[in-house]
Motif scaffolding. Structure first.
Motif, PDB file in Angstrom:
ATOM      1  N   PHE A 141       2.020  -0.717  -1.517  1.00 40.30           N
ATOM      2  CA  PHE A 141       0.617  -0.071  -1.441  1.00 40.30           C
ATOM      3  C   PHE A 141       0.349   0.568  -2.788  1.00 40.30           C
ATOM      4  O   PHE A 141       0.911   0.827  -3.564  1.00 40.30           O
ATOM      5  CB  PHE A 141       0.939   1.172  -0.353  1.00 40.30           C
ATOM      6  CG  PHE A 141       1.645   0.510   0.767  1.00 40.30           C
ATOM      7  CD1 PHE A 141       0.820   0.355   1.785  1.00 40.30           C
ATOM      8  CD2 PHE A 141       2.997   0.404   0.690  1.00 40.30           C
ATOM      9  CE1 PHE A 141       1.614   0.029   3.267  1.00 40.30           C
ATOM     10  CE2 PHE A 141       3.423   0.184   2.150  1.00 40.30           C
ATOM     11  CZ  PHE A 141       2.779  -0.183   3.089  1.00 40.30           C
ATOM     12  N   HIS A 152      -2.051  -2.356   1.192  1.00 38.66           N
ATOM     13  CA  HIS A 152      -3.262  -1.564   1.678  1.00 38.66           C
ATOM     14  C   HIS A 152      -3.420  -0.829   0.329  1.00 38.66           C
ATOM     15  O   HIS A 152      -2.439  -0.601  -0.604  1.00 38.66           O
ATOM     16  CB  HIS A 152      -2.729  -0.553   2.424  1.00 38.66           C
ATOM     17  CG  HIS A 152      -2.796  -1.011   4.154  1.00 38.66           C
ATOM     18  ND1 HIS A 152      -3.848  -1.867   4.656  1.00 38.66           N
ATOM     19  CD2 HIS A 152      -1.694  -1.011   4.786  1.00 38.66           C
ATOM     20  CE1 HIS A 152      -3.255  -2.243   5.872  1.00 38.66           C
ATOM     21  NE2 HIS A 152      -2.074  -1.528   6.068  1.00 38.66           N
ATOM     22  N   GLY A 184      -2.620   7.745   3.187  1.00 40.44           N
ATOM     23  CA  GLY A 184      -2.065   6.326   3.191  1.00 40.44           C
ATOM     24  C   GLY A 184      -0.945   6.098   4.161  1.00 40.44           C
ATOM     25  O   GLY A 184      -0.882   5.340   5.206  1.00 40.44           O
ATOM     26  N   THR A 231      -1.973   3.611   7.294  1.00 41.88           N
ATOM     27  CA  THR A 231      -1.439   2.134   7.357  1.00 41.88           C
ATOM     28  C   THR A 231      -0.659   1.943   8.964  1.00 41.88           C
ATOM     29  O   THR A 231      -0.216   2.688   9.598  1.00 41.88           O
ATOM     30  CB  THR A 231      -0.177   2.273   6.410  1.00 41.88           C
ATOM     31  OG1 THR A 231       0.294   0.807   6.353  1.00 41.88           O
ATOM     32  CG2 THR A 231       1.025   3.100   6.899  1.00 41.88           C
TER      33      THR A 231
END
Length: 220
Positions: free
Chosen positions: A106, A131, A152, A156
């Motif tokens: 990520f 992501h 995050g 996610t």
């Protein structure tokens, strides 16, 4: 370490050229001259622009000069600066190693998310990166690394917890942000920070190359 959050500037890409040009343009537009030498401007890379202006120009967080400066910075950065970067040696090999080991990658950056996504697309890294998480476009929210990380983790679709997630970055703000989210951190010395900065921030690991990151992920 099944999942790794990576900083972007100074960890995946060397964005020094574009950011330095944007900073100099910013000051010339707002003050008519550049009040800091290159060594000082170099320390702006990593933290938010607003935080660096507060620190080095000695202004309050609500001073209009900050927004004026950010807008000027963005003028150059949006037009040219965001594309003026290189990828650190070994990054693609590291990502390939992590992918083959079924690790999830990520991006967690204080850079506005819109630019971070454009850069990952331009670098053809979408096959590696699950992501991309970044600051709001105007840096009004999620500008601190700790906020980007928590955003995050919440956003996610991958199941994450502190036992299988680590933050990778080159500045103390990456390490502090990780710790504030109860994560361990890998500090890298090939970016804009150095060993002493990362050590002072109590980074659990400090490495000199991208391949060392992959090695750590396999072993922990």
């Amino acid at each position: 370490m099944n999942n790794l959050f990576f900083d972007l500037d100074g960890t995946i890409i060397n964005s020094e050229i574009g950011i330095m040009k944007s900073l100099k343009y910013m000051y010339k537009q707002t003050l008519g001259y550049v009040p800091h030498d290159d060594a000082t401007l170099h320390t702006f890379i990593g933290p938010t622009i607003g935080a660096s202006i507060e620190k080095y120009d000695h202004v309050a967080p609500d001073d209009p000069f900050i927004n004026q400066s950010i807008n000027a910075f963005r003028e150059y950065y949006q037009a040219e600066g965001w594309e003026e970067y290189t990828v650190f040696d070994g990054i693609y090999d590291m990502m390939e190693s992590l992918k083959h080991a079924d690790k999830e990658i990520f991006i967690a950056t204080s850079k506005p998310e819109v630019f971070a996504k454009k850069i990952i697309d331009q670098l053809n890294m979408k096959d590696y990166v699950r992501h991309v998480f970044g600051a709001a476009d105007d840096e009004s929210i999620r500008s601190l690394k700790e906020d980007v990380i928590s955003y995050g983790i919440e956003k996610t679709s991958v199941e994450l917890d502190t036992k299988n997630l680590v933050m990778v970055g080159d500045r103390s703000s990456d390490i502090v942000g990780a710790h504030k989210n109860n994560l361990k951190a890998i500090g890298v010395t090939y970016g804009f920070g150095d060993y002493d900065e990362l050590k002072a921030a109590n980074s659990e690991w400090i490495v000199k190359s991208p391949q060392e990151i992959a090695k750590l992920a396999m072993e922990n």
